[in-house]
Design a protein around this motif. Structure first.
Motif, PDB file in Angstrom:
ATOM      1  N   ASN A   1      13.261   0.968  -1.499  1.00 23.21           N
ATOM      2  CA  ASN A   1      13.323   0.621  -2.898  1.00 23.21           C
ATOM      3  C   ASN A   1      12.524  -0.519  -3.085  1.00 23.21           C
ATOM      4  OD1 ASN A   1      14.075   0.385  -5.570  1.00 23.21           O
ATOM      5  ND2 ASN A   1      15.906  -0.475  -5.189  1.00 23.21           N
ATOM      6  N   ALA A   2      11.045  -0.259  -3.157  1.00 22.83           N
ATOM      7  CA  ALA A   2      10.343  -1.607  -3.220  1.00 22.83           C
ATOM      8  C   ALA A   2      10.221  -1.904  -4.920  1.00 22.83           C
ATOM      9  CB  ALA A   2       8.828  -1.142  -2.788  1.00 22.83           C
ATOM     10  N   LEU A   3      10.878  -2.813  -5.091  1.00 21.86           N
ATOM     11  CA  LEU A   3      11.030  -3.406  -6.536  1.00 21.86           C
ATOM     12  C   LEU A   3       9.761  -4.110  -6.933  1.00 21.86           C
ATOM     13  CD1 LEU A   3      14.596  -5.108  -6.409  1.00 21.86           C
ATOM     14  CD2 LEU A   3      14.020  -2.759  -7.121  1.00 21.86           C
TER      15      LEU A   3
ATOM     16  N   PRO B   1      13.969  -4.601 -11.879  1.00 23.36           N
ATOM     17  CA  PRO B   1      15.531  -4.631 -12.088  1.00 23.36           C
ATOM     18  C   PRO B   1      15.868  -5.543 -13.201  1.00 23.36           C
ATOM     19  CG  PRO B   1      14.871  -6.051 -10.216  1.00 23.36           C
ATOM     20  CD  PRO B   1      13.695  -5.176 -10.589  1.00 23.36           C
ATOM     21  N   ASN B   2      15.159  -6.206 -13.673  1.00 21.59           N
ATOM     22  CA  ASN B   2      15.579  -7.120 -14.730  1.00 21.59           C
ATOM     23  C   ASN B   2      15.099  -6.281 -16.217  1.00 21.59           C
ATOM     24  OD1 ASN B   2      16.480  -9.313 -13.006  1.00 21.59           O
ATOM     25  ND2 ASN B   2      14.436  -9.915 -12.814  1.00 21.59           N
TER      26      ASN B   2
ATOM     27  N   THR C   1       3.300   1.416 -10.616  1.00 27.18           N
ATOM     28  CA  THR C   1       2.641   2.268  -9.530  1.00 27.18           C
ATOM     29  C   THR C   1       2.469   1.065  -8.409  1.00 27.18           C
ATOM     30  OG1 THR C   1       1.438   3.380 -11.251  1.00 27.18           O
ATOM     31  CG2 THR C   1       0.782   3.176  -8.807  1.00 27.18           C
ATOM     32  N   ILE C   2       2.851   1.596  -7.202  1.00 28.97           N
ATOM     33  CA  ILE C   2       2.683   0.908  -6.087  1.00 28.97           C
ATOM     34  C   ILE C   2       1.329   1.107  -5.554  1.00 28.97           C
ATOM     35  CG2 ILE C   2       3.616   0.696  -3.415  1.00 28.97           C
ATOM     36  CD1 ILE C   2       6.117   1.998  -4.309  1.00 28.97           C
ATOM     37  N   PRO C   3       0.430  -0.081  -5.323  1.00 28.07           N
ATOM     38  CA  PRO C   3      -0.881   0.215  -5.030  1.00 28.07           C
ATOM     39  C   PRO C   3      -0.906   0.746  -3.546  1.00 28.07           C
ATOM     40  CG  PRO C   3      -0.419  -2.095  -5.971  1.00 28.07           C
ATOM     41  CD  PRO C   3       0.946  -1.422  -5.900  1.00 28.07           C
ATOM     42  N   ARG C   4      -1.838   1.548  -3.503  1.00 22.88           N
ATOM     43  CA  ARG C   4      -2.088   2.223  -1.842  1.00 22.88           C
ATOM     44  C   ARG C   4      -0.913   2.698  -1.347  1.00 22.88           C
ATOM     45  NH1 ARG C   4      -2.330  -1.671   1.186  1.00 22.88           N
ATOM     46  NH2 ARG C   4      -3.192  -0.534   2.952  1.00 22.88           N
TER      47      ARG C   4
END
Length: 223
Positions: free
Chosen positions: A17-19, A61-62, A70-73
């Motif tokens: 869970n990469a916030l 989360p806030n 989007t998560i880069p790469r």
């Protein structure tokens, strides 16, 4: 898993869970998940995860609206973490190597489906070919998203967002002799029996939602 003497472990996505979609955090967390499975790798258990939405996007989360970030790469990081001895089968379709794959063990065919290279859908021509070329009495297919809404994630956030594609996938599994589809996305357990609504109900297909990570309590929506 070791006590059960399992030969393989299927994981239906949402490993981490990469916030806020931070790629450094994503790589660190994904590596930690892989390392937590080290005893399985060391004992020859085949570990077969597929991506969930949390390996594709992050969330703030806030922000109560939970917009996707989007998560880069993200795909490059996935392929870096699951490489060498940790690599997944490289028999997936072009553009989805190490994301979608299949594995044959004796009388069992296992198919892991990525549903984020093409959101809410799978590579149907590839799936059809795998089912045609690898006929087995036991077929276990899994991905992250439910084919039919199981709880809090509405139709627009599962494979039902593309109902015609979902139906083609479902019929192809039934035609090949599969009777079960595993998924995650909703972080609870659900068992749904699916048959035709009209006329001949046809063979029973069973959708098992087995959410593989913790989550706060939440209320399921109406189907």
């Amino acid at each position: 898993v070791l006590r059960e003497k399992a030969e393989m472990l299927l994981w239906t996505g949402d490993l981490v869970n990469a916030l806020r979609g931070d790629s450094t955090t994503f790589e660190r967390e994904l590596t930690a998940w892989r390392d937590a499975m080290k005893s399985l790798y060391d004992h020859g258990v085949l570990v077969l995860p597929v991506r969930g939405n949390h390996e594709f996007v992050g969330y703030d989360p806030n922000d109560s609206n939970h917009p996707e970030i989007t998560i880069p790469r993200a795909e490059d990081i996935w392929n870096k973490v699951f490489s060498d001895r940790y690599a997944l089968p490289t028999n997936g379709p072009d553009g989805e190597k190490n994301l979608s794959f299949y594995c044959v063990r004796n009388s069992v065919l296992i198919i892991g489906l990525d549903q984020y290279k093409n959101r809410h859908s799978v590579n149907q021509p590839w799936l059809d070919q795998v089912l045609k070329d690898n006929k087995r009495p036991f077929i276990f297919v899994y991905g992250h998203e439910p084919a039919f809404m199981a709880g809090n994630h509405k139709d627009e956030d599962v494979l039902a967002a593309e109902p015609s594609k979902r139906n083609v996938m479902w019929k192809s599994l039934i035609g090949a002799g599969a009777r079960v589809y595993f998924c995650g996305h909703d972080h609870f357990y659900d068992h749904m029996k699916v048959v035709h609504a009209n006329g001949d109900p046809g063979p029973e297909m069973h959708q098992f939602t087995a959410g593989t990570a913790g989550a706060p309590f939440y209320t399921g929506g109406p189907y």
